[in-house]
Design an enzyme around this catalytic site. Structure first.
Site, PDB file in Angstrom:
ATOM      1  N   ALA A 118       0.800  -1.227   0.000  1.00 59.95           N
ATOM      2  CA  ALA A 118       0.000   0.000   0.000  1.00 59.95           C
ATOM      3  C   ALA A 118       0.834   1.279   0.000  1.00 59.95           C
ATOM      4  O   ALA A 118       0.401   2.290  -0.563  1.00 59.95           O
ATOM      5  CB  ALA A 118      -0.926  -0.003   1.219  1.00 59.95           C
ATOM      6  N   ALA A 119       1.976   1.282   0.659  1.00 56.73           N
ATOM      7  CA  ALA A 119       2.737   2.527   0.820  1.00 56.73           C
ATOM      8  C   ALA A 119       3.149   3.093  -0.543  1.00 56.73           C
ATOM      9  O   ALA A 119       3.492   2.321  -1.448  1.00 56.73           O
ATOM     10  CB  ALA A 119       3.960   2.267   1.693  1.00 56.73           C
ATOM     11  N   GLY A 121       0.368   5.037  -0.354  1.00 54.06           N
ATOM     12  CA  GLY A 121      -1.065   5.253  -0.242  1.00 54.06           C
ATOM     13  C   GLY A 121      -1.746   5.848  -1.449  1.00 54.06           C
ATOM     14  O   GLY A 121      -2.944   6.155  -1.379  1.00 54.06           O
ATOM     15  N   GLY A 122      -1.059   6.026  -2.556  1.00 52.27           N
ATOM     16  CA  GLY A 122      -1.687   6.600  -3.743  1.00 52.27           C
ATOM     17  C   GLY A 122      -2.791   5.715  -4.304  1.00 52.27           C
ATOM     18  O   GLY A 122      -3.926   6.177  -4.531  1.00 52.27           O
ATOM     19  N   ASP A 168       3.624  -9.466   6.369  1.00 49.64           N
ATOM     20  CA  ASP A 168       4.415 -10.024   5.281  1.00 49.64           C
ATOM     21  C   ASP A 168       3.440 -10.572   4.238  1.00 49.64           C
ATOM     22  O   ASP A 168       2.657 -11.476   4.524  1.00 49.64           O
ATOM     23  CB  ASP A 168       5.324 -11.130   5.820  1.00 49.64           C
ATOM     24  CG  ASP A 168       6.286 -11.656   4.760  1.00 49.64           C
ATOM     25  OD1 ASP A 168       6.126 -11.293   3.575  1.00 49.64           O
ATOM     26  OD2 ASP A 168       7.193 -12.425   5.112  1.00 49.64           O
ATOM     27  N   ASP A 186       0.527  -4.478  -6.239  1.00 50.12           N
ATOM     28  CA  ASP A 186       1.524  -3.695  -6.976  1.00 50.12           C
ATOM     29  C   ASP A 186       2.887  -4.132  -6.433  1.00 50.12           C
ATOM     30  O   ASP A 186       3.417  -3.553  -5.503  1.00 50.12           O
ATOM     31  CB  ASP A 186       1.289  -2.197  -6.777  1.00 50.12           C
ATOM     32  CG  ASP A 186       2.226  -1.355  -7.627  1.00 50.12           C
ATOM     33  OD1 ASP A 186       2.616  -1.807  -8.708  1.00 50.12           O
ATOM     34  OD2 ASP A 186       2.588  -0.242  -7.179  1.00 50.12           O
ATOM     35  N   CYS A 244       6.115  -1.890 -11.976  1.00 55.39           N
ATOM     36  CA  CYS A 244       6.660  -0.750 -12.713  1.00 55.39           C
ATOM     37  C   CYS A 244       7.944  -1.171 -13.413  1.00 55.39           C
ATOM     38  O   CYS A 244       8.950  -0.454 -13.397  1.00 55.39           O
ATOM     39  CB  CYS A 244       6.904   0.434 -11.775  1.00 55.39           C
ATOM     40  SG  CYS A 244       7.942   0.049 -10.354  1.00 55.39           S
TER      41      CYS A 244
END
Length: 430
Positions: A118-119, A121-122, A168, A186, A244
């Protein structure tokens, strides 16, 4: 070195693209991407935000026809990340490519959603925005220090249906099995698609690093499928996998691995732009449905290099585990049959030994009886010899029993009495 890249990275890009396209990709990766902001519809509308920013000297345009909340900023006289509108939570700085995975998820208000990485948070805030603060979003990340930015952004943007935690991701499938309607992964990657934002990737990333990332991504993806609920009444059972990176080892190979381990299938992402995923690379061949995934390139879409795949879970079956179980079961059956045959053979051998031992015992008993009989007969003979004159030279015979009986009969017939011959009668004449 070419464009400051390690030679092995250039060789890898040449294997993916042709020489001309590889050169275009390397040149585009050195150019900066346009700054993009995402409007937070929980607090503002895109038209009102665009007007407010234009009054502050910001030159902007709508991002693209496929996005209703994106704004592309060309020029600004004020820092975009420090305006009153930003501090009030009216928008979030987010790249255009990172919006695509959330759009592909197709979340609805009331869903139970998991964001595994999540970090900062976008994407989590975009999910909550699409859900209109209804339902539950679990925002998990491995490192607690990274979650500080997630909590700050969620508070600033007015998100009220998110829960942050630090788990984890590889253990999510065991801790929360079949718990979520939709999942976003992601995954951590090598960053070969965002070189314009982090030029250090050119000299710091090697192919062993890419393989290590791919191994971690496979573990995370399998755990995410185990945590997905395919029986959801809300039309769930879908997850989105994104990176990415443009490396095939981190994208198509990971998806193809999942198809061989779990009962899942690839579905259309719903994105009408982007290039289809590779179905073959060098000597490797992937499942034909991998073409439903989407790739984004800097030199084609003027976006960060990105990969998006949408997966539907069909059941809880584990293909690899079931095959291993079947093999183990067949091996156990074969071993049990062999053990049974061995046990039968051992029992047969034991029974034969018992028969042989029994026969030997009977023979031993018969021999012992014979010896006892012989001893008794020998003692009788000695007593008979003691009654008459002693004959020291006479020996006790140990002949077989039949011969001994014959000899005894003959001895009984012999006596010392004289046998008289019949008298002959004289015949006289008349």
């Amino acid at each position: 070195e070419l464009f400051g890249y390690l030679q092995e990275l250039v060789d890898y890009f040449l294997s993916m693209f042709g020489p001309n396209e590889c050169l275009e990709f390397l040149e585009a990766s050195d150019r900066s991407r346009p700054l993009v902001v995402r409007v937070n519809t929980l607090k503002a509308r895109r038209k009102d935000l665009a007007a407010a920013l234009m009054k502050r000297g910001v030159r902007l345009d709508p991002l693209a026809p496929w996005s209703k909340v994106g704004l592309k900023i060309h020029e600004s006289t004020v820092p975009v990340g420090a305006t009153p509108e930003y501090l009030a939570g009216h928008y979030m700085l987010q790249s255009a490519a990172s919006m695509c995975p959330v759009m592909a998820m197709g979340v609805k208000p009331g869903d139970r959603v998991l964001d595994m990485s999540a970090a900062p948070g976008g994407k989590t805030s975009y999910i909550c925005q699409l859900m209109r603060n209804k339902g539950v979003v679990i925002a998990s990340d491995l490192k607690p220090e990274r979650q500080k930015a997630t909590v700050a952004n969620l508070h600033r943007l007015g998100v009220r249906n998110a829960v942050t935690c630090c788990y984890d991701g590889r253990k999510i499938g065991v801790l929360m099995p079949n718990s979520f309607d939709r999942i976003l992964l992601d995954a951590p990657c090598s960053g070969l698609g965002v070189i314009s934002r982090d030029p250090s990737v050119k000299v710091q990333r090697t192919m062993p690093d890419v393989k290590r990332c791919a191994h971690l991504q496979k573990e995370l993806l399998v755990a995410a499928i185990d945590a997905l609920n395919h029986k959801s009444k809300k039309g769930g059972g879908y997850m989105v996998y994104s990176t990415c990176s443009v490396a095939v080892a981190e994208n198509e190979e990971v998806i193809n691995y999942l198809l061989s381990k779990r009962d899942v299938k690839l579905v259309d992402t719903g994105l009408d732009f982007g290039k289809p995923g590779f179905t073959r690379f060098e000597h490797k061949r992937f499942h034909p449905s991998v073409a439903l995934t989407r790739r984004f390139y800097p030199h084609v879409h003027n976006m960060d290099g990105f990969y998006v795949a949408k997966i539907q879970k069909l059941s809880d079956k584990r293909k690899g585990v079931e095959e291993e179980d079947k093999n183990e079961q067949t091996a156990e059956k074969a071993s049990n049959e062999v053990e049974a045959v061995d046990a039968m053979e051992v029992e047969g051998d034991k029974s034969e030994e018992k028969k042989i031992v029994g026969a030997g015992g009977q023979n031993q008993q018969q021999n012992a009886k014979k010896r006892k009989g012989k001893k008794k007969r020998g003692s009788n003979d000695r007593t008979r010899n003691d009654d008459g004159p002693r004959n020291k030279s006479k020996k006790i015979s140990y002949a077989p029993r039949a011969e001994q009986q014959v000899q005894n009969v003959q001895k009984k017939k012999k006596t010392n009495a004289k046998v008289s011959k019949p008298r002959r009668m004289k015949i006289t004449g008349m």
